[in-house]
Write a protein that holds these residues in place. Structure first.
Motif, PDB file in Angstrom:
ATOM      1  N   ILE A 320       0.813  -1.123  -0.016  1.00 33.51           N
ATOM      2  CA  ILE A 320      -0.160   0.015   0.050  1.00 33.51           C
ATOM      3  C   ILE A 320       0.835   1.199   0.214  1.00 33.51           C
ATOM      4  O   ILE A 320       1.890   1.305   0.814  1.00 33.51           O
ATOM      5  CB  ILE A 320      -0.839  -0.068   1.272  1.00 33.51           C
ATOM      6  N   LEU A 321       0.782   2.322  -0.856  1.00 32.68           N
ATOM      7  CA  LEU A 321       1.557   3.294  -0.941  1.00 32.68           C
ATOM      8  C   LEU A 321       0.886   4.430  -1.315  1.00 32.68           C
ATOM      9  O   LEU A 321      -0.245   4.684  -2.100  1.00 32.68           O
ATOM     10  CB  LEU A 321       2.502   3.165  -2.275  1.00 32.68           C
ATOM     11  N   TYR A 322       1.110   5.552  -0.502  1.00 34.48           N
ATOM     12  CA  TYR A 322       0.269   6.975  -0.541  1.00 34.48           C
ATOM     13  C   TYR A 322       1.567   7.996  -1.272  1.00 34.48           C
ATOM     14  O   TYR A 322       2.603   8.073  -0.390  1.00 34.48           O
ATOM     15  CB  TYR A 322      -0.192   7.555   0.515  1.00 34.48           C
ATOM     16  N   LEU A 323       1.154   8.726  -2.148  1.00 33.97           N
ATOM     17  CA  LEU A 323       2.388   9.642  -2.895  1.00 33.97           C
ATOM     18  C   LEU A 323       1.713  11.108  -2.689  1.00 33.97           C
ATOM     19  O   LEU A 323       0.665  11.263  -3.459  1.00 33.97           O
ATOM     20  CB  LEU A 323       2.668   9.251  -4.094  1.00 33.97           C
ATOM     21  N   SER A 324       2.179  12.071  -1.915  1.00 33.94           N
ATOM     22  CA  SER A 324       1.677  13.358  -2.088  1.00 33.94           C
ATOM     23  C   SER A 324       2.017  14.078  -3.350  1.00 33.94           C
ATOM     24  O   SER A 324       2.682  13.614  -4.049  1.00 33.94           O
ATOM     25  CB  SER A 324       2.316  14.102  -0.802  1.00 33.94           C
ATOM     26  N   ALA A 325       1.445  15.287  -3.640  1.00 32.83           N
ATOM     27  CA  ALA A 325       1.709  15.880  -5.070  1.00 32.83           C
ATOM     28  C   ALA A 325       3.242  16.507  -4.984  1.00 32.83           C
ATOM     29  O   ALA A 325       3.720  16.349  -6.116  1.00 32.83           O
ATOM     30  CB  ALA A 325       0.895  17.204  -5.212  1.00 32.83           C
ATOM     31  N   ASN A 326       3.611  16.870  -3.820  1.00 31.01           N
ATOM     32  CA  ASN A 326       5.297  17.096  -3.784  1.00 31.01           C
ATOM     33  C   ASN A 326       6.116  15.882  -4.204  1.00 31.01           C
ATOM     34  O   ASN A 326       6.925  15.927  -4.726  1.00 31.01           O
ATOM     35  CB  ASN A 326       5.501  17.348  -2.367  1.00 31.01           C
ATOM     36  N   THR A 327       5.526  14.634  -3.808  1.00 28.06           N
ATOM     37  CA  THR A 327       6.587  13.460  -4.243  1.00 28.06           C
ATOM     38  C   THR A 327       6.447  13.460  -5.611  1.00 28.06           C
ATOM     39  O   THR A 327       7.216  12.785  -6.164  1.00 28.06           O
ATOM     40  CB  THR A 327       5.775  12.354  -3.348  1.00 28.06           C
ATOM     41  N   ILE A 328       5.109  13.393  -6.291  1.00 28.54           N
ATOM     42  CA  ILE A 328       4.960  13.227  -7.560  1.00 28.54           C
ATOM     43  C   ILE A 328       6.118  14.301  -8.370  1.00 28.54           C
ATOM     44  O   ILE A 328       6.851  13.848  -9.178  1.00 28.54           O
ATOM     45  CB  ILE A 328       3.505  13.597  -7.932  1.00 28.54           C
ATOM     46  N   GLU A 329       6.171  15.367  -7.857  1.00 24.51           N
ATOM     47  CA  GLU A 329       7.175  16.447  -8.282  1.00 24.51           C
ATOM     48  C   GLU A 329       8.714  15.661  -8.101  1.00 24.51           C
ATOM     49  O   GLU A 329       9.387  15.861  -9.231  1.00 24.51           O
ATOM     50  CB  GLU A 329       7.106  17.537  -7.763  1.00 24.51           C
ATOM     51  N   VAL A 330       8.826  15.433  -6.946  1.00 32.32           N
ATOM     52  CA  VAL A 330       9.922  14.672  -6.594  1.00 32.32           C
ATOM     53  C   VAL A 330      10.472  13.496  -7.583  1.00 32.32           C
ATOM     54  O   VAL A 330      11.647  13.539  -8.126  1.00 32.32           O
ATOM     55  CB  VAL A 330      10.430  14.261  -5.227  1.00 32.32           C
ATOM     56  N   LEU A 331       9.422  12.702  -7.753  1.00 32.80           N
ATOM     57  CA  LEU A 331       9.788  11.532  -8.713  1.00 32.80           C
ATOM     58  C   LEU A 331      10.088  12.201 -10.418  1.00 32.80           C
ATOM     59  O   LEU A 331      10.733  11.464 -11.062  1.00 32.80           O
ATOM     60  CB  LEU A 331       8.507  10.622  -8.883  1.00 32.80           C
ATOM     61  N   THR A 332       9.661  13.296 -10.622  1.00 29.20           N
ATOM     62  CA  THR A 332       9.759  13.778 -11.801  1.00 29.20           C
ATOM     63  C   THR A 332      11.053  14.433 -12.110  1.00 29.20           C
ATOM     64  O   THR A 332      11.847  14.167 -13.228  1.00 29.20           O
ATOM     65  CB  THR A 332       8.602  14.869 -12.241  1.00 29.20           C
TER      66      THR A 332
END
Length: 492
Positions: A320-332
């Motif tokens: 189970i994984l939760y990713l915040s919007a900031n994390t989506i930016e970090v992954l980019t």
């Protein structure tokens, strides 16, 4: 017709409260604050001093602040509070304390606070909850860290991390043999990582650690190494300052919640037992130069730093994984490669209008067993690189990654916040592209029945679905509309 009159009350029953067993009375009072429990002393003689003998004590100086009073004498109020706590602890004598909760601000002197802490430690307290204000020139009582009875410990500044509000902690020795839960909030360690490591090294059976509002001021590294830890919440402030090195050596950890600026390096990561993770990572920045401008202040140039690749590799076995919007930016921008999440079955994505979905195509492609996909909002920044997942700028003649997605359930939360048409276009894209989809749930924040009907009818007009057996549900509060393309609307 016969009139019925109430029976005359038995005179022996008028003090029925006093005849309750003491154990039951103590249990009832344990659910009240100590001030509220003290008011019960008026009920009967038997209750006169029982409030002071309950094993759970809860003191909060805000209960003495009356909002209807103007220009109240705070000194007098705090004096009354101090006298009340002293009186209760005095009435108890050597009677043991199970839980002691203390919430007080700067108006209560440090000497009194420490005296109360020492007293309950001597009474064998097992649950100690302290949200207090200790002055900058006076450290937190070190005796707390050598308690043989503590099972749960919470330490926090009453007013959070503001000047004069944070707690200084510098434990000389740590030995907490029974401690299972440690909660640290708005605390400044005197020697930072050294003190944190020392504190954790003395907790031999610790199962839950919560560290929030921790600041990275001048930290070189941070290490959480606890072999018994099962739940970890680690949230720091500081925003754009990246820690140089972070270590999580937690082989028994099951639940991990992490909020921080992405580190420059993750030295060691041990998440062998991890099941659930929640990441709120922020992009880090570092000054790389200064540009001199005529007749203006020099312009400081910053570059993104940090790399999330090692962290993602460390948690790649989560379910189970939760990713915040900031994390989506970090992954980019701060991730060289997204690993394959073979065990991931539930993924939650948070969206906002400032962050694009560029990293989602690769992320979804690397989740071969994903079953449930949850979106907290659908609106995101439109870019050329997110068209593989969305409709904002679709890539022509290229198959979307959604066509090979194994996802069976999609849940859309926070629908209708800004632009229904854009959100509906995205939902239609999911329905038209995902062949394995069995259920789509739209959570619409509205109490108007017509709004639900309108959205439902718009979705019904889809000419084709990638999955013929997909059931669609639009819900809001107590309203729910369920349908498929081949059946009529049904409202619950």
């Amino acid at each position: 017709m016969s009139l019925m009159y109430p029976k005359k009350l038995d005179t022996d029953s008028k003090d029925i409260i006093s005849r309750l067993p003491e154990a039951l009375i103590h249990h009832i009072l344990s659910f009240l604050s100590t001030k509220e429990a003290a008011l019960t002393s008026l009920l009967s003689r038997k209750w006169r001093f029982l409030f002071a003998l309950v094993q759970n004590l809860d003191f909060d100086d805000r209960l003495y602040m009356k909002p209807d009073l103007v220009n109240q004498e705070s000194t007098l109020i705090h004096k009354t509070f101090i006298e009340f706590v002293d009186r209760v602890l005095g009435l108890r004598g050597s009677f043991p304390v199970n839980k002691f909760t203390l919430k007080c601000g700067n108006g209560v002197d440090d000497v009194s606070v420490k005296r109360w802490i020492y007293t309950v430690l001597e009474r064998g307290v097992s649950d100690l909850d302290l949200r207090i204000a200790i002055h900058w020139d006076d450290l937190f009582p070190s005796e707390v860290f050598v308690s043989k009875s503590l099972v749960r410990l919470r330490i926090g500044a009453r007013n959070g991390l503001v000047f004069g509000g944070a707690l200084f902690i510098e434990p000389e020795h740590v030995c907490l043999p029974k401690l299972k839960t440690l909660y640290i909030d708005s605390v400044l360690f005197e020697y930072q990582n050294i003190c944190l490591a020392k504190l954790l090294s003395g907790c031999h059976v610790l199962e839950e650690l919560i560290v929030i509002n921790l600041w990275w001021n001048h930290w070189e590294s941070c290490s959480v190494s606890v072999p018994t830890l099962k739940r970890l919440t680690f949230c720091t402030e500081g925003y754009q300052e990246s820690p140089k090195s972070v270590t999580f050596d937690t082989p028994a950890l099951v639940h991990f919640e992490y909020s921080d600026t992405i580190a420059l390096k993750y030295e060691k990561l041990n998440f062998d037992s991890l099941v659930e993770a929640s990441l709120n990572l922020r992009v880090g920045y570092e000054e790389v130069g200064i540009v001199e401008l005529p007749d203006q202040e020099p312009l400081r140039v910053h570059a993104m730093v940090g790399d999330a690749t090692e962290l993602l590799m460390g948690i790649r076995n989560v379910q189970i994984l939760y990713l915040s919007a900031n994390t989506i930016e970090v992954l980019t921008f701060c991730c060289k490669a997204i690993p394959i999440f073979n065990n991931l079955t539930h993924l939650t994505i948070e969206s906002n209008t400032e962050v694009g979905w560029e990293s989602l195509p690769n992320l979804l492609k690397n989740c071969p067993n994903l079953k449930t996909l949850i979106f907290h909002g659908l609106l995101h920044k439109s870019t050329d690189r997110c068209g593989d997942v969305c409709r904002c700028k679709p890539l022509k003649d290229n198959p979307t990654c959604l066509s090979s997605s194994p996802v069976k359930v999609i849940k859309i939360r926070k629908f209708g916040e800004i632009d229904n048409n854009t959100e509906l276009a995205q939902i239609k894209h999911f329905l038209e592209s995902m062949p394995h989809l069995e259920q789509l749930v739209v959570c619409y924040d509205t109490s108007i029945e017509e709004n639900l009907l309108k959205v439902s009818k718009q979705l019904q007009k889809l000419p084709t679905l990638a999955s013929a057996k997909c059931k669609i549900q639009v819900i809001s509060n107590n309203l729910s509309i369920s349908f498929t393309l081949s059946s009529s609307l049904s409202m619950k």
